[in-house]
Design a protein around this motif. Structure first.
Motif, short mmCIF file in Angstrom:
data_model
loop_
_atom_site.label_atom_id
_atom_site.label_comp_id
_atom_site.label_asym_id
_atom_site.label_seq_id
_atom_site.Cartn_x
_atom_site.Cartn_y
_atom_site.Cartn_z
N ILE A 1 87.76 -20.55 36.26
CA ILE A 1 88.25 -19.90 37.48
C ILE A 1 88.69 -18.49 37.16
O ILE A 1 88.98 -18.16 36.01
CB ILE A 1 89.39 -20.69 38.15
CG1 ILE A 1 90.63 -20.77 37.26
CG2 ILE A 1 88.93 -22.07 38.57
CD1 ILE A 1 91.84 -21.32 37.96
N VAL A 2 88.74 -17.66 38.17
CA VAL A 2 89.15 -16.27 37.97
C VAL A 2 90.66 -16.17 37.84
O VAL A 2 91.39 -16.99 38.40
CB VAL A 2 88.66 -15.35 39.12
CG1 VAL A 2 87.15 -15.37 39.22
CG2 VAL A 2 89.30 -15.73 40.43
N GLY A 3 91.10 -15.17 37.11
CA GLY A 3 92.53 -14.91 37.00
C GLY A 3 93.07 -14.39 38.32
O GLY A 3 92.35 -13.76 39.10
N GLY A 4 94.32 -14.65 38.59
CA GLY A 4 94.94 -14.18 39.81
C GLY A 4 96.19 -14.97 40.13
O GLY A 4 96.56 -15.89 39.41
N GLY B 1 84.80 -14.66 50.81
CA GLY B 1 83.85 -15.17 49.84
C GLY B 1 84.34 -15.11 48.41
O GLY B 1 83.79 -15.76 47.53
N ALA B 2 85.39 -14.32 48.14
CA ALA B 2 85.93 -14.21 46.78
C ALA B 2 87.05 -15.21 46.52
O ALA B 2 87.67 -15.19 45.46
CB ALA B 2 86.45 -12.79 46.55
N GLN B 3 87.32 -16.08 47.48
CA GLN B 3 88.43 -17.03 47.36
C GLN B 3 88.14 -18.06 46.27
O GLN B 3 87.04 -18.59 46.17
CB GLN B 3 88.64 -17.73 48.70
CG GLN B 3 89.91 -18.49 48.78
CD GLN B 3 90.11 -19.02 50.19
OE1 GLN B 3 89.26 -19.73 50.71
NE2 GLN B 3 91.22 -18.67 50.80
N THR C 1 99.14 -28.77 49.10
CA THR C 1 97.90 -28.14 49.54
C THR C 1 97.12 -27.75 48.29
O THR C 1 97.62 -27.86 47.17
CB THR C 1 98.18 -26.86 50.35
OG1 THR C 1 98.81 -25.89 49.49
CG2 THR C 1 99.06 -27.15 51.56
N VAL C 2 95.92 -27.25 48.48
CA VAL C 2 95.20 -26.63 47.36
C VAL C 2 95.89 -25.30 47.06
O VAL C 2 96.57 -24.75 47.92
CB VAL C 2 93.70 -26.42 47.67
CG1 VAL C 2 93.01 -27.74 47.91
CG2 VAL C 2 93.51 -25.49 48.84
N PHE C 3 95.72 -24.80 45.87
CA PHE C 3 96.26 -23.49 45.48
C PHE C 3 95.11 -22.50 45.57
O PHE C 3 94.01 -22.76 45.08
CB PHE C 3 96.84 -23.56 44.07
CG PHE C 3 98.15 -24.30 44.04
CD1 PHE C 3 99.34 -23.61 43.90
CD2 PHE C 3 98.19 -25.67 44.15
CE1 PHE C 3 100.55 -24.29 43.88
CE2 PHE C 3 99.40 -26.37 44.14
CZ PHE C 3 100.58 -25.66 44.00
N VAL C 4 95.36 -21.35 46.21
CA VAL C 4 94.29 -20.41 46.55
C VAL C 4 94.63 -19.01 46.07
O VAL C 4 95.78 -18.58 46.14
CB VAL C 4 94.09 -20.39 48.09
CG1 VAL C 4 92.98 -19.43 48.49
CG2 VAL C 4 93.79 -21.79 48.62
N THR C 5 93.62 -18.29 45.63
CA THR C 5 93.74 -16.85 45.37
C THR C 5 92.54 -16.15 45.99
O THR C 5 91.49 -16.78 46.20
CB THR C 5 93.82 -16.52 43.86
OG1 THR C 5 94.26 -15.18 43.71
CG2 THR C 5 92.51 -16.74 43.15
N GLY C 6 92.67 -14.87 46.29
CA GLY C 6 91.57 -14.11 46.87
C GLY C 6 91.42 -14.38 48.35
O GLY C 6 92.22 -15.07 48.96
#
Length: 177
Positions: free
Chosen positions: A163-166, A92-94, A84-89
């Motif tokens: 991309i944002v850290g997380g 709307g902040a995803q 799958t894709v890797f997701v954080t958040g």
């Protein structure tokens, strides 16, 4: 008749602006299980951390296919892998890391029993494939009788710049038919 068994392992990566040590552990979900051909994977894998624009490369742990169908003729199977894709958040902040940035190679068999021809999908990193679509991980091409093979695949994730850290969570799925 084809047999299908699958296990999902949550894969965790932590993208940071500076080095970090650990991400939380994941979980395992068992899907359809058909008597005769089984596949097992590690319960979860922490892929560690990396910098934006960098890569993370880690082994997933042993993946094992057991075929106990005996003298069924032919007694062949194909194990596949996808991500799958890797997701954080959330909402709307995803933020995501696309699955075409996830590369995989099976490596050779580390254990096997029984007869037949066992063929790795990608014996070395030079044959690595992206997991944006299902790919062949391993196959048994000939022979009958009970058999088992285990391999220790490696994944490489190219972390996008900007991309944002997380903590990014995704799933790599192995199945066999």
């Amino acid at each position: 008749m084809r047999f299908l068994a699958a296990l999902l392992g949550a894969i965790l990566i932590l993208v940071t602006a500076s080095p970090a040590d650990a991400a939380p552990s994941g979980r395992t979900v068992r899907l359809a299980r058909t008597v005769g051909v089984d596949i097992t994977v590690p319960a979860s894998v922490d892929l560690g951390s990396g910098f934006t624009g960098g890569t993370i490369t880690r082994q997933l742990g042993a993946v094992e296919v057991r075929d106990s169908r005996g003298q069924v003729n032919p007694n062949t199977w194909v194990a596949t892998v996808s991500a799958t894709v890797f997701v954080t958040g959330a909402g709307g902040a995803q933020q995501t890391i696309a699955n075409d940035r996830v590369s995989y190679w099976s490596g050779p068999a580390v254990r096997s029993t029984g007869g037949g021809m066992l063929v790795p999908g990608q014996p070395t990193s030079a044959q690595a494939v992206t997991l944006d679509v299902a790919r062949e991980a391993f196959r048994k091409t000939a022979g009958n009788g009970n058999n088992m093979v285990a391999w220790v695949p490696t994944v490489r994730i190219a972390i996008p710049t900007g991309i944002v850290g997380g903590t990014y969570r995704g799933t790599i799925t192995h199945s066999v038919a």
